[in-house]
Design an enzyme around this catalytic site. Structure first.
Site, PDB file in Angstrom:
ATOM      1  N   ASN A 162       0.862  -1.175   0.000  1.00 66.99           N
ATOM      2  CA  ASN A 162       0.000   0.000   0.000  1.00 66.99           C
ATOM      3  C   ASN A 162       0.902   1.230   0.000  1.00 66.99           C
ATOM      4  O   ASN A 162       1.520   1.544   1.024  1.00 66.99           O
ATOM      5  CB  ASN A 162      -0.911  -0.003   1.228  1.00 66.99           C
ATOM      6  CG  ASN A 162      -1.716   1.268   1.367  1.00 66.99           C
ATOM      7  OD1 ASN A 162      -1.782   2.086   0.440  1.00 66.99           O
ATOM      8  ND2 ASN A 162      -2.333   1.460   2.520  1.00 66.99           N
ATOM      9  N   GLN A 197      -9.150   1.088  -1.892  1.00 61.72           N
ATOM     10  CA  GLN A 197      -9.666   0.181  -0.879  1.00 61.72           C
ATOM     11  C   GLN A 197     -10.261  -1.059  -1.547  1.00 61.72           C
ATOM     12  O   GLN A 197     -10.911  -0.980  -2.585  1.00 61.72           O
ATOM     13  CB  GLN A 197     -10.737   0.890  -0.037  1.00 61.72           C
ATOM     14  CG  GLN A 197     -11.197   0.073   1.158  1.00 61.72           C
ATOM     15  CD  GLN A 197     -12.177   0.850   2.019  1.00 61.72           C
ATOM     16  OE1 GLN A 197     -12.653   1.913   1.627  1.00 61.72           O
ATOM     17  NE2 GLN A 197     -12.485   0.335   3.201  1.00 61.72           N
ATOM     18  N   ASN A 198      -9.999  -2.212  -0.967  1.00 62.89           N
ATOM     19  CA  ASN A 198     -10.467  -3.522  -1.436  1.00 62.89           C
ATOM     20  C   ASN A 198      -9.819  -3.969  -2.740  1.00 62.89           C
ATOM     21  O   ASN A 198     -10.231  -4.982  -3.311  1.00 62.89           O
ATOM     22  CB  ASN A 198     -11.995  -3.549  -1.590  1.00 62.89           C
ATOM     23  CG  ASN A 198     -12.708  -3.668  -0.252  1.00 62.89           C
ATOM     24  OD1 ASN A 198     -12.242  -4.380   0.643  1.00 62.89           O
ATOM     25  ND2 ASN A 198     -13.811  -2.954  -0.106  1.00 62.89           N
ATOM     26  N   SER A 219       2.222  -3.227   4.536  1.00 61.26           N
ATOM     27  CA  SER A 219       1.282  -2.181   4.928  1.00 61.26           C
ATOM     28  C   SER A 219       0.929  -2.398   6.384  1.00 61.26           C
ATOM     29  O   SER A 219       1.674  -3.054   7.124  1.00 61.26           O
ATOM     30  CB  SER A 219       0.027  -2.251   4.035  1.00 61.26           C
ATOM     31  OG  SER A 219      -0.850  -1.171   4.324  1.00 61.26           O
ATOM     32  N   ASP A 221      -2.335  -3.468   9.308  1.00 61.73           N
ATOM     33  CA  ASP A 221      -3.203  -4.623   9.498  1.00 61.73           C
ATOM     34  C   ASP A 221      -4.422  -4.605   8.579  1.00 61.73           C
ATOM     35  O   ASP A 221      -4.966  -5.659   8.252  1.00 61.73           O
ATOM     36  CB  ASP A 221      -3.662  -4.689  10.958  1.00 61.73           C
ATOM     37  CG  ASP A 221      -2.501  -4.928  11.915  1.00 61.73           C
ATOM     38  OD1 ASP A 221      -1.613  -5.727  11.577  1.00 61.73           O
ATOM     39  OD2 ASP A 221      -2.481  -4.305  12.990  1.00 61.73           O
ATOM     40  N   GLU A 226      -8.110  -7.414   4.300  1.00 59.75           N
ATOM     41  CA  GLU A 226      -8.642  -7.548   2.943  1.00 59.75           C
ATOM     42  C   GLU A 226      -8.221  -8.873   2.314  1.00 59.75           C
ATOM     43  O   GLU A 226      -9.030  -9.586   1.704  1.00 59.75           O
ATOM     44  CB  GLU A 226      -8.151  -6.399   2.060  1.00 59.75           C
ATOM     45  CG  GLU A 226      -8.809  -5.059   2.303  1.00 59.75           C
ATOM     46  CD  GLU A 226      -8.411  -4.045   1.238  1.00 59.75           C
ATOM     47  OE1 GLU A 226      -8.050  -4.486   0.117  1.00 59.75           O
ATOM     48  OE2 GLU A 226      -8.457  -2.837   1.517  1.00 59.75           O
ATOM     49  N   ASP A 318      -9.167   4.398  18.136  1.00 57.37           N
ATOM     50  CA  ASP A 318      -8.737   3.934  16.821  1.00 57.37           C
ATOM     51  C   ASP A 318      -9.382   4.736  15.698  1.00 57.37           C
ATOM     52  O   ASP A 318      -8.713   5.211  14.778  1.00 57.37           O
ATOM     53  CB  ASP A 318      -9.084   2.448  16.682  1.00 57.37           C
ATOM     54  CG  ASP A 318      -8.255   1.759  15.617  1.00 57.37           C
ATOM     55  OD1 ASP A 318      -7.438   2.433  14.970  1.00 57.37           O
ATOM     56  OD2 ASP A 318      -8.427   0.551  15.425  1.00 57.37           O
ATOM     57  N   GLU A 567     -10.886  -1.990  11.763  1.00 57.09           N
ATOM     58  CA  GLU A 567     -11.754  -1.414  10.739  1.00 57.09           C
ATOM     59  C   GLU A 567     -13.163  -1.251  11.294  1.00 57.09           C
ATOM     60  O   GLU A 567     -13.706  -2.164  11.930  1.00 57.09           O
ATOM     61  CB  GLU A 567     -11.788  -2.320   9.501  1.00 57.09           C
ATOM     62  CG  GLU A 567     -10.417  -2.561   8.871  1.00 57.09           C
ATOM     63  CD  GLU A 567      -9.802  -1.292   8.325  1.00 57.09           C
ATOM     64  OE1 GLU A 567     -10.536  -0.502   7.684  1.00 57.09           O
ATOM     65  OE2 GLU A 567      -8.588  -1.088   8.540  1.00 57.09           O
TER      66      GLU A 567
END
Length: 597
Positions: A162, A197-198, A219, A221, A226, A318, A567
């Site tokens: 990433n 993303q994803n 990257s 976590d 993913e 977070d 997330e």
């Protein structure tokens, strides 16, 4: 030349010497060395010129070696060569003093014992193969016939990076540190940058997995989350999820990397040192089975988690600290200070299936008062673990303001706050709720997070649908909490040693919760102790640890934040169960056989 086998004494213990020989150095300066290889180290003693004073021997620990290769060097002599690539820790000067990091050290030795190049090359190859075997966990002894056939086939890794990770430094770290080290280990790779993303999730769903020996995330976590769920969304998920996965930390929290670093026997590390430690372990190629937890949220969405489920203080810090992401891991320090200044409590119902060994619970028992409130934990004799701890924040060194309007009262009680606000209200701590006591919230946001993806995976044989009561052998309690955390790794952040007693494949969820009534001073002490994993020694009555097989959490307020592996997920009832040893994690310690096909 002949290779001698012998035994010498190292300290109090006799250590078997696997290989011994005398070699020159490259580039040649007339130096000669005696090399002795044991199962844990390469011992290098200078012979010419003869060292002055006491015998001088350099010991290169194999745990700090990335690889060993034979070399082809143009020369007028019949000599052959092999190089050892080590990354020992060295002190370096920084702005505020000194710190330790790893620096590349290459030692190249000249094999020149005969006038026949083929014989010299055979000796160089034998040394390179022996060292590689030790690094990769291939057992050898003094009687082993060492040949290239002992080694597994060449490793091929798919690296997913990433470029936005690590405050935008992930790609730079990749080229400056990661790729050189895995090249030293003789690993081939293909590097792919994620674009959105994803992206990684979609990529692994269509990947031809037979081409790779493992998938490595460069990257934080979130990208690993993913990849794991992308693999389980494949029709061939049973085979796909067994493909070894690894992580090289270039994110903010780096919890799993912290757990890998700990299991590899290294001291707790952060930032670049953690990255280099984990890359070194990756080069050693060892694989261990790792648990995954199946998590079901209120919309019916099912996903698989490798780290944690959090509600309350941890998830607030977070998610609310996302606006400080440019600060790197320091965002958690600031987020923690903000949350401590206006500490919240949350009403909820927590149910769990205790972990048992035979007929005895592997836990502390919970005693409920007649009104259903939490009472003190009654200690029962544990079977194999005596540690109780919990996770609270992502950083240490937090400070609270003594004149805060929401400071702890004279009685030590915390002000009640009915869960965290929606994103639009993150800077406001004043809002009301209308949930009836004891009733679950009817939050319409569940549908916003609904996942229409096809998710495979093993059945959840310990769970019933969220709209049904939990089974009778579960324990249920209701009360006001500062936080609830379900975790299955040793670390919740690179420097958050949450559960020192757990392991990657033990088949347990470690359930922690902190009851309302704990003081800010006690929380800060917990934060500071958590860095060393000694917070369980504080034995605060407000905090509890329970090993469980499954759990259900039902928030009894409208507003709040729930996270899975860091997330954010839809807010409402959530439940999960552990699936033991469901995937394989590259840790540097060889525990399972992995095909190189």
């Amino acid at each position: 030349m002949s290779v001698k086998l012998s035994t010498y004494r190292e300290g109090r213990w006799a250590v078997e010497t696997l290989l011994h020989g005398e070699f020159g150095a490259y580039p040649s300066k007339g130096e000669r060395y005696a090399l002795s290889l044991t199962c844990t180290a390469l011992h290098i003693q200078r012979l010419v010129p003869k060292p002055e004073g006491e015998d001088q021997r350099t010991v290169v620990a194999l745990r700090e070696v990335a690889g060993c290769q034979t070399l082809s060097i143009a020369s007028d002599t019949p000599a052959a060569y092999f190089s050892i690539y080590a990354y020992p820790r060295k002190k370096r000067k920084v702005a505020m003093g000194s710190s330790r990091t790893r620096q590349r050290l290459v030692r190249t030795f000249q094999v020149d014992g005969t006038v026949d190049y083929a014989q010299n090359q055979a000796v160089a190859e034998r040394w390179a193969v022996a060292i590689k075997c030790l690094l990769l966990g291939v057992p050898i002894g003094s009687e082993t016939e060492i040949s290239p056939g002992l080694l597994p086939g060449p490793r091929r890794l798919l690296l997913l990076v990433n470029p936005q990770g690590g405050r935008g430094l992930a790609l730079q770290h990749c080229h400056a540190h990661i790729l050189p080290m895995i090249s030293d280990a003789g690993i081939s790779f293909n590097l792919i940058q994620t674009e959105r993303q994803n992206h990684a999730r979609e990529l692994v769903q269509s990947l031809s997995l037979d081409e790779w020996n493992g998938i490595v995330i460069i990257s934080g976590d979130g990208l690993l989350y993913e990849v794991i769920n992308g693999l389980i969304e494949r029709p061939d998920w049973k085979e796909a999820i067994r493909k070894p996965i690894g992580i090289l930390p270039c994110g903010s929290g780096n919890a799993l990397a912290g757990a890998i670093n700990f299991s590899g026997g290294f001291e707790q590390a952060l930032a670049l040192e953690l990255l280099l430690n984990c890359t070194l372990l990756l080069c050693h190629g060892g694989v261990e089975p790792m648990d995954l937890a199946s998590i079901t949220t209120c919309s019916g969405t099912r996903s698989f988690s490798f780290l944690s489920v959090a509600w309350g203080f941890i998830s607030d810090v977070d998610i609310e600290s996302e606006k400080y992401r440019h600060m790197g891991s320091a965002r958690f320090t600031l987020g923690t200070a903000v949350r401590l200044a206006s500490l919240r409590t949350y009403r909820g119902r927590l149910s769990y299936l205790p972990a048992t060994d035979g007929h005895r619970p592997i836990s502390r028992s919970i005693t409920l008062a007649a009104n259903g409130s939490l009472t003190n934990i009654q200690q029962h004799a544990p079977l194999h673990r005596t540690i109780s701890d919990m996770g609270l924040c992502e950083e240490r060194n937090v400070v609270t303001k003594r004149n805060s309007p929401t400071s702890v009262t004279d009685t030590g009680e915390l002000p009640s706050f009915e869960a965290s606000p929606s994103p639009a209200l993150l800077d406001s701590d004043s809002f009301t709720f209308d949930t009836a006591p004891g009733a679950p919230p009817s939050d319409t946001r569940c549908t916003e997070f609904a996942n229409t993806r096809q998710m495979y995976g093993p059945p959840d044989d310990l769970l019933v649908p969220l709209d049904e009561p939990v089974p009778q052998d579960w324990v249920t309690l209701e009360g006001d909490f500062v936080l609830v955390l379900a975790v299955y790794q040793t670390h919740l952040g690179a420097d958050l040693f949450v559960a020192p007693f757990t392991s990657f494949g033990e088949g347990l969820i470690h359930l922690f919760f902190v009851k309302a009534g704990i003081s800010r001073a006690a929380l800060i002490r917990l934060f500071l102790a958590m860095e060393r994993g000694s917070h369980f020694e504080l034995e605060y009555p407000h905090f509890t640890h329970l090993p469980v097989r499954a759990f259900r959490l039902e928030p009894l307020t409208h507003k709040g934040i729930l996270t899975v592996d860091g997330e954010r997920v839809e807010y409402g009832p959530i439940q999960g169960q552990i699936h033991r040893r469901m995937c394989n994690l590259i840790t540097g310690t060889q525990k399972v056989k992995v095909s190189n096909s």
